[in-house]
Design an enzyme around this catalytic site. Structure first.
Site, PDB file in Angstrom:
ATOM      1  N   GLU A  16     -32.201  61.499  62.733  1.00 30.92           N
ATOM      2  CA  GLU A  16     -32.265  62.347  61.307  1.00 30.92           C
ATOM      3  C   GLU A  16     -31.908  61.625  60.339  1.00 30.92           C
ATOM      4  O   GLU A  16     -31.043  62.018  59.412  1.00 30.92           O
ATOM      5  CB  GLU A  16     -31.347  63.506  61.579  1.00 30.92           C
ATOM      6  N   ASN A  51     -36.021  59.672  65.626  1.00 35.07           N
ATOM      7  CA  ASN A  51     -35.970  60.981  66.153  1.00 35.07           C
ATOM      8  C   ASN A  51     -35.444  62.171  64.937  1.00 35.07           C
ATOM      9  O   ASN A  51     -34.509  61.889  64.168  1.00 35.07           O
ATOM     10  CB  ASN A  51     -34.891  60.912  67.229  1.00 35.07           C
ATOM     11  N   HIS A  92     -36.896  72.065  67.410  1.00 39.67           N
ATOM     12  CA  HIS A  92     -36.114  73.021  67.184  1.00 39.67           C
ATOM     13  C   HIS A  92     -37.068  74.468  66.268  1.00 39.67           C
ATOM     14  O   HIS A  92     -36.990  74.122  65.062  1.00 39.67           O
ATOM     15  CB  HIS A  92     -34.708  72.658  66.614  1.00 39.67           C
ATOM     16  N   GLU A 112     -36.160  67.681  71.931  1.00 39.89           N
ATOM     17  CA  GLU A 112     -35.102  68.787  71.946  1.00 39.89           C
ATOM     18  C   GLU A 112     -35.467  70.129  71.614  1.00 39.89           C
ATOM     19  O   GLU A 112     -35.073  70.798  71.085  1.00 39.89           O
ATOM     20  CB  GLU A 112     -34.058  68.325  70.837  1.00 39.89           C
ATOM     21  N   ASP A 129     -36.403  73.846  71.611  1.00 38.61           N
ATOM     22  CA  ASP A 129     -35.821  75.235  71.988  1.00 38.61           C
ATOM     23  C   ASP A 129     -36.449  76.253  70.877  1.00 38.61           C
ATOM     24  O   ASP A 129     -37.159  75.540  69.689  1.00 38.61           O
ATOM     25  CB  ASP A 129     -34.407  75.328  72.124  1.00 38.61           C
TER      26      ASP A 129
HETATM   27  O1  G3I Z   1     -15.626  68.418  72.404  1.00 36.26           O
HETATM   28  C1  G3I Z   1     -14.893  69.392  71.609  1.00 36.26           C
HETATM   29  C2  G3I Z   1     -14.128  70.128  72.331  1.00 36.26           C
HETATM   30  O2  G3I Z   1     -12.946  69.468  72.867  1.00 36.26           O
HETATM   31  C3  G3I Z   1     -13.351  71.441  71.598  1.00 36.26           C
HETATM   32  O3  G3I Z   1     -12.587  72.301  72.344  1.00 36.26           O
HETATM   33  C4  G3I Z   1     -14.668  72.172  71.279  1.00 36.26           C
HETATM   34  C5  G3I Z   1     -14.207  73.418  70.021  1.00 36.26           C
HETATM   35  O4  G3I Z   1     -15.480  73.865  69.425  1.00 36.26           O
HETATM   36  O5  G3I Z   1     -15.510  71.413  70.383  1.00 36.26           O
HETATM   37  C6  G3I Z   1     -16.220  70.535  71.192  1.00 36.26           C
HETATM   38  O6  G3I Z   1     -16.871  69.615  70.610  1.00 36.26           O
HETATM   39  C7  G3I Z   1     -18.149  70.470  70.372  1.00 36.26           C
HETATM   40  C8  G3I Z   1     -19.350  69.548  70.906  1.00 36.26           C
HETATM   41  O7  G3I Z   1     -20.689  70.098  70.502  1.00 36.26           O
HETATM   42  C9  G3I Z   1     -19.248  69.277  72.513  1.00 36.26           C
HETATM   43  O8  G3I Z   1     -19.344  70.619  73.045  1.00 36.26           O
HETATM   44  C10 G3I Z   1     -18.577  70.497  68.739  1.00 36.26           C
HETATM   45  O9  G3I Z   1     -17.505  71.568  68.251  1.00 36.26           O
HETATM   46  C11 G3I Z   1     -19.913  70.915  68.537  1.00 36.26           C
HETATM   47  O10 G3I Z   1     -20.108  70.804  67.051  1.00 36.26           O
HETATM   48  C12 G3I Z   1     -20.974  70.131  69.195  1.00 36.26           C
HETATM   49  O11 G3I Z   1     -22.135  70.617  69.055  1.00 36.26           O
HETATM   50  C13 G3I Z   1     -23.206  69.762  69.222  1.00 36.26           C
HETATM   51  C14 G3I Z   1     -24.036  69.211  68.042  1.00 36.26           C
HETATM   52  O12 G3I Z   1     -25.024  68.793  68.395  1.00 36.26           O
HETATM   53  C15 G3I Z   1     -23.229  68.570  66.946  1.00 36.26           C
HETATM   54  O13 G3I Z   1     -23.851  68.231  65.796  1.00 36.26           O
HETATM   55  C16 G3I Z   1     -24.075  70.260  70.249  1.00 36.26           C
HETATM   56  O14 G3I Z   1     -23.107  70.849  71.389  1.00 36.26           O
HETATM   57  C17 G3I Z   1     -25.399  69.627  70.581  1.00 36.26           C
HETATM   58  O15 G3I Z   1     -26.348  70.376  71.062  1.00 36.26           O
HETATM   59  C18 G3I Z   1     -25.785  69.279  69.207  1.00 36.26           C
HETATM   60  O16 G3I Z   1     -27.158  68.576  69.522  1.00 36.26           O
HETATM   61  C19 G3I Z   1     -27.854  68.161  68.347  1.00 36.26           C
HETATM   62  C20 G3I Z   1     -28.592  66.761  68.485  1.00 36.26           C
HETATM   63  O17 G3I Z   1     -27.629  65.805  69.002  1.00 36.26           O
HETATM   64  C21 G3I Z   1     -29.258  66.085  67.409  1.00 36.26           C
HETATM   65  N1  G3I Z   1     -30.165  67.367  67.164  1.00 36.26           N
HETATM   66  C22 G3I Z   1     -29.705  68.557  66.611  1.00 36.26           C
HETATM   67  C23 G3I Z   1     -29.086  69.066  67.858  1.00 36.26           C
HETATM   68  C24 G3I Z   1     -28.699  70.461  67.929  1.00 36.26           C
HETATM   69  O18 G3I Z   1     -27.846  70.590  66.688  1.00 36.26           O
END
Ligand code: G3I
Length: 349
Positions: A159, A200, A236, A265, A267
């Site tokens: 990105e 990516n 996405h 990715e 969806d």
């Molecule tokens: O690990 C913590 C946990 O300890 C806490 O309790 C919980 C409470 O919200 O948060 C957890 O962290 C989260 C993490 O995912 C793991 O589950 C974050 O808040 C959350 O923001 C994070 O989101 C991820 C996101 O990237 C962050 O930018 C998504 O799961 C993940 O699917 C998403 O993936 C991205 C790709 O890497 C890049 N392209 C876009 C894609 C979708 O946004």
């Protein structure tokens, strides 16, 4: 392996029109996506949520059964692998790599340089630009080195452009200037010369200012001898917006440039509640991207960003949206699943 791709497209189009040839499924298969993908030259993958993989046996079985590549959804990101400076935690990522090896799957590593999900300690006020460059170099050498020989393809730079094609304003651009991208690829290649190295991004499916910027960057990096081997299209999509056009034109121009492409990715989210019409329309979005991948020589993989609505990232980020994956919350296949399988089966040779 790719000789039949044009014919496959015609076959897919005929099938969509309701007149699939009688020998459309020439090989026996176990009904899974990964069996359907065999012989197409395209690997079918999913992002994996490591908490779900540990706790949910049906989820785990479906990952092993349906896919032949896996991508860690979060556990290879910088904040996950180096929570404190110099203190590494590879445990969750190692578990996924081991799981993949046991199940005959390849791993897409995700991701090395990004503006998001960096450790809290990594700030511009704490380090000089020279120190940040040293930290980024060490991060890439250490992470790629840790997994050397076990990662098929890395999303090296994630990105890095805005939708209008201008460079994204990030800690890396500000501190190191635009050359950080070439440096990241060189360091990754140094640490694992056999891994395929990808750019990516999202909103770069069709020909548009953002994908134009990637095209120009890729051409420039290749001309400079920088080891970039792939262009990743996250994919996405959302039902409430038009699906992108010119996806095939876009993928084809990167193909001709001599780099691999991958949908990384995919969806297709929708405004909730879902209904029959929406999940059918959703299937078209999944199919549109897969057909483009199948129609070019060097599109190597198609990955969904989570395969079940049970663990999708979408509802947590987009209020009132969801149902974005090919399986529902009970791990039952939706029409998108049949579209993916049928599209793959028709492309096999
Ligand atoms: O690990 C913590 C946990 O300890 C806490 O309790 C919980 C409470 O919200 O948060 C957890 O962290 C989260 C993490 O995912 C793991 O589950 C974050 O808040 C959350 O923001 C994070 O989101 C991820 C996101 O990237 C962050 O930018 C998504 O799961 C993940 O699917 C998403 O993936 C991205 C790709 O890497 C890049 N392209 C876009 C894609 C979708 O946004």
């Amino acid at each position: 392996m790719r000789l039949g791709r044009i014919a496959a497209f015609l076959a897919v189009s005929l099938a969509v029109a309701g007149s699939a040839p009688a020998d459309a499924h020439p090989r026996s298969d176990d009904g899974s996506l990964r069996a359907a993908a065999r012989g197409t030259g395209v690997r079918i993958g999913t992002a994996v949520d490591m908490s779900a993989l540990a706790a949910d046996a049906p989820y785990r079985e479906a990952v092993a059964r349906e896919f032949d590549t896996v991508t860690p959804e979060n556990v290879m990101k910088w904040e996950a692998v180096e929570p404190q400076p110099g203190v590494y935690d590879w445990a969750a990522a190692d578990q996924l790599v081991d799981f993949a090896r046991k199940n005959g799957q390849l791993v897409r590593g995700h991701t090395l340089v990004w503006h998001s999900q960096n450790p809290a300690w990594l700030t511009e006020s704490a380090y000089t630009p020279a120190q940040l460059r040293t930290l980024l170099r060490k991060h890439i050498l250490d992470e790629v080195g840790h997994f050397k020989g076990r990662i098929w393809a890395w999303d090296v730079a994630n990105e890095v452009f805005n939708d209008d094609g201008t460079p994204r304003d990030t800690i890396w651009l500000r501190a190191l200037g635009p050359g950080y991208i070439a440096d990241a690829f060189r360091w990754a290649h140094q640490a694992d010369p056999k891994a395929l190295l990808f750019l990516n991004d999202y909103n770069n499916e069709g020909v548009n200012p953002k994908s134009d910027a990637y095209f120009a960057l890729t051409r420039q990096l290749l001309a400079q001898g920088v080891p970039v081997q792939g262009y990743g299209i996250q994919g996405h999509l959302a039902l409430q917006y038009d699906f992108p056009d010119s996806v095939l034109d876009n993928v084809r121009r990167f193909d001709k440039l001599g780099v691999r492409t991958a949908f990384t990715e995919v969806d297709v989210r929708m405004l909730l509640p879902a209904d029959t019409a929406k999940v059918r329309a959703q299937a078209e979005g999944f199919g549109l991207l897969l057909r483009a991948c199948l129609l070019v020589k060097h599109c190597v993989s198609y990955t969904v960003w989570g395969f079940t609505d049970k663990y999708s990232w979408v509802p947590g980020v987009f209020d009132g949206e969801g149902s974005a994956t090919p399986f529902d919350e009970n791990l039952r296949p939706k029409p998108a699943y049949a579209t993916l399988r049928d599209t793959l089966l028709l492309a096999r040779r």
